[in-house]
Design a protein around this motif. Structure first.
Motif, PDB file in Angstrom:
ATOM      1  N   THR A 259       0.813  -1.219   0.000  1.00 41.72           N
ATOM      2  CA  THR A 259       0.000   0.000   0.000  1.00 41.72           C
ATOM      3  C   THR A 259       0.847   1.270   0.000  1.00 41.72           C
ATOM      4  O   THR A 259       0.344   2.355  -0.297  1.00 41.72           O
ATOM      5  N   ASN A 283      -4.269  -0.938  -4.371  1.00 36.71           N
ATOM      6  CA  ASN A 283      -3.785  -1.316  -3.046  1.00 36.71           C
ATOM      7  C   ASN A 283      -3.930  -0.176  -2.046  1.00 36.71           C
ATOM      8  O   ASN A 283      -4.011  -0.415  -0.837  1.00 36.71           O
ATOM      9  N   VAL A 284      -3.990   1.058  -2.526  1.00 31.10           N
ATOM     10  CA  VAL A 284      -4.366   2.178  -1.660  1.00 31.10           C
ATOM     11  C   VAL A 284      -5.811   1.993  -1.190  1.00 31.10           C
ATOM     12  O   VAL A 284      -6.143   2.255  -0.028  1.00 31.10           O
ATOM     13  N   SER A 286      -7.260  -0.850  -0.774  1.00 31.44           N
ATOM     14  CA  SER A 286      -7.202  -1.898   0.252  1.00 31.44           C
ATOM     15  C   SER A 286      -6.820  -1.298   1.597  1.00 31.44           C
ATOM     16  O   SER A 286      -7.354  -1.687   2.644  1.00 31.44           O
ATOM     17  N   ALA A 287      -5.899  -0.325   1.575  1.00 28.37           N
ATOM     18  CA  ALA A 287      -5.509   0.354   2.816  1.00 28.37           C
ATOM     19  C   ALA A 287      -6.667   1.157   3.397  1.00 28.37           C
ATOM     20  O   ALA A 287      -6.850   1.201   4.626  1.00 28.37           O
ATOM     21  N   ASN A 325      -1.842  -7.014   4.488  1.00 33.25           N
ATOM     22  CA  ASN A 325      -2.796  -6.340   3.610  1.00 33.25           C
ATOM     23  C   ASN A 325      -3.198  -7.269   2.473  1.00 33.25           C
ATOM     24  O   ASN A 325      -2.339  -7.941   1.877  1.00 33.25           O
TER      25      ASN A 325
END
Length: 440
Positions: A259, A283-284, A286-287, A325
């Protein structure tokens, strides 16, 4: 003799320079090979020999030599003996590529999973579907269209056509069947977006809010919204190139936390005006999803409890990075039938067997074209609104992944088509139109 020594020294110098400049590439090659070998062998239950002959047999990945430790569930890949990478399989979390100098938790948290329903026919359970014959389908033409997808050029592994909730065509390459787990690659992005959609419809977040990162609070990035990230229209710098040392290969094969890289990137365009395909952006997201939960266990469980297991995608595993993550950009595995269930969920506007996971408004939002994407992209979903496939309805949309992973959703036709393979060479417009032409 002096000339020989000079030539030898020159050759050694050239070799050292070549190694110096190509060492980062060797790291990526070995990393890719170790990670995918571990997932193929320990998660998908394939042999090392089969994996070497299929998943890792293309250039330059085939330059690495592979081995596995069955007892420890580890895979190793060596690039010319100069560099070795290791990946470890952890039950419930899939495989993770180990970053040098970073220790993995001995007993990591793992998501809780529901019991598989093996008594109910597809799509609501995992029992074989009830045979159905539709008079409007020309099965000879349909089966020919499906069969044409299986050749050395297309390298299709699984193909599935679902019409009105019934499987009307299903075919697998040698070595694969209905129980085979297949990597969705970037189809995972659509899964991540859907988790976000469930949170949105539950009122737990608002996609039009500013992205919640303190790193962006004091510069122009403070104006980036979750909506901008979902549409990959944030204006953040990112290079998505799998053939070089780029942002995406650094993230997937060198990073402990997937992330971070995109979060730390500068703004190079204006939000809502600069579409740029970016696995880092996913993936940001996901964060951001992780930030909605008080505990890591709740974050891990939510993806399965509220989406994956709820619609019976019991074969699916979403893999995590070393920090726990979900790698929402790239790493989810499932059978072709379970990938089809994901498409059916959207075809049904978020309704599943009498339960609502999200509503029609989310589907309309997710399939609305992103500005500057030429009608190709919505909220982590690919579109045909711009007529990319001229012989296919413009309201068709799809979940797409590297090497030709596709779930096509055709709302007007009440149809979901799954194609999973090892190359993008297949002519999508042609094979979709051939399937549509098999209907009278």
């Amino acid at each position: 003799m002096r000339i020989f020594k000079r030539v030898l020294l020159l050759l050694i110098a050239i070799l050292l320079v070549a190694v110096f400049y190509n060492y980062p590439k060797l790291n990526i090659i070995a990393g890719y090979t170790a990670k995918n070998t571990a997932s193929s062998v320990f998660l998908a239950k394939r042999t090392l020999q089969f994996t070497d002959s299929t998943d890792t047999n293309f250039s330059p990945i085939d330059l690495a030599s592979n081995s596995v430790n069955e007892n420890e569930k580890e895979a190793y890949a060596s690039a010319f003996g100069l560099l070795t990478r290791k990946a470890i399989y952890r039950e419930g979390l899939g495989s993770v590529l180990v970053v040098d100098g970073v220790d993995l938790e001995e007993k990591p948290l793992i998501p809780k999973r529901a019991t598989s329903d093996n008594n109910t026919p597809f799509p609501y359970g995992n029992l074989d579907p009830i045979d159905s014959v539709f008079t409007e389908v020309n099965y000879d033409k349909l089966n020919k269209a499906v069969g044409d997808m299986f050749n050395d050029d297309y390298k299709t592994r699984a193909f599935l056509v679902v019409y009105k909730d019934k499987i009307i065509a299903e075919k697998y390459a040698d070595g694969f069947d209905k129980n085979s787990l297949l990597l969705g690659w970037s189809m995972t992005k659509s899964l991540t977006s859907t988790v976000m959609g469930i949170l949105q419809c539950d009122g737990r977040l608002n996609v039009y809010d500013k992205a919640p990162f303190s790193e962006w609070a004091n510069d122009e990035r403070k104006n980036i919204t979750i909506h901008n990230l979902l549409q990959m229209n944030s204006g953040l710098e990112w290079v998505e190139d799998y053939n070089s040392i780029s942002d995406v290969t650094k993230m997937l094969f060198l990073a402990e936390d997937v992330t971070e890289l995109q979060i730390n990137k500068p703004l190079v365009g204006k939000p809502n005006e600069a579409w740029n395909y970016s696995s880092g952006t996913t993936n940001v997201l996901s964060a951001i999803i992780r930030k909605q939960f008080d505990s890591h266990q709740a974050y891990l469980d939510f993806w399965y409890e509220e989406l994956i297991d709820k619609i019976g995608m019991n074969s699916m595993v979403v893999e995590t990075d070393m920090k726990g993550n979900y790698v929402g950009s790239s790493y989810s595995w499932a059978t072709a039938r379970d990938w089809a269930k994901f498409g059916l969920l959207y075809l049904k506007n978020g309704q599943w067997n009498g339960e609502s996971l999200f509503d029609k408004d989310w589907v309309e939002y997710a399939t609305t074209p992103t500005p500057t994407s030429n009608g190709w992209y919505g909220a982590q979903i690919w579109l045909n609104a711009g007529g990319r496939y001229p012989d296919v309805p413009k309201n068709m949309y799809s979940f797409n992944g590297y090497q030709g992973q596709n779930v096509f959703v055709l709302p007007d036709q009440e149809m979901v088509i799954v194609r999973l393979g090892l190359t993008k060479n297949a002519d999508v417009n042609h094979f979709l139109s051939e399937i549509l032409n098999s209907f009278k």
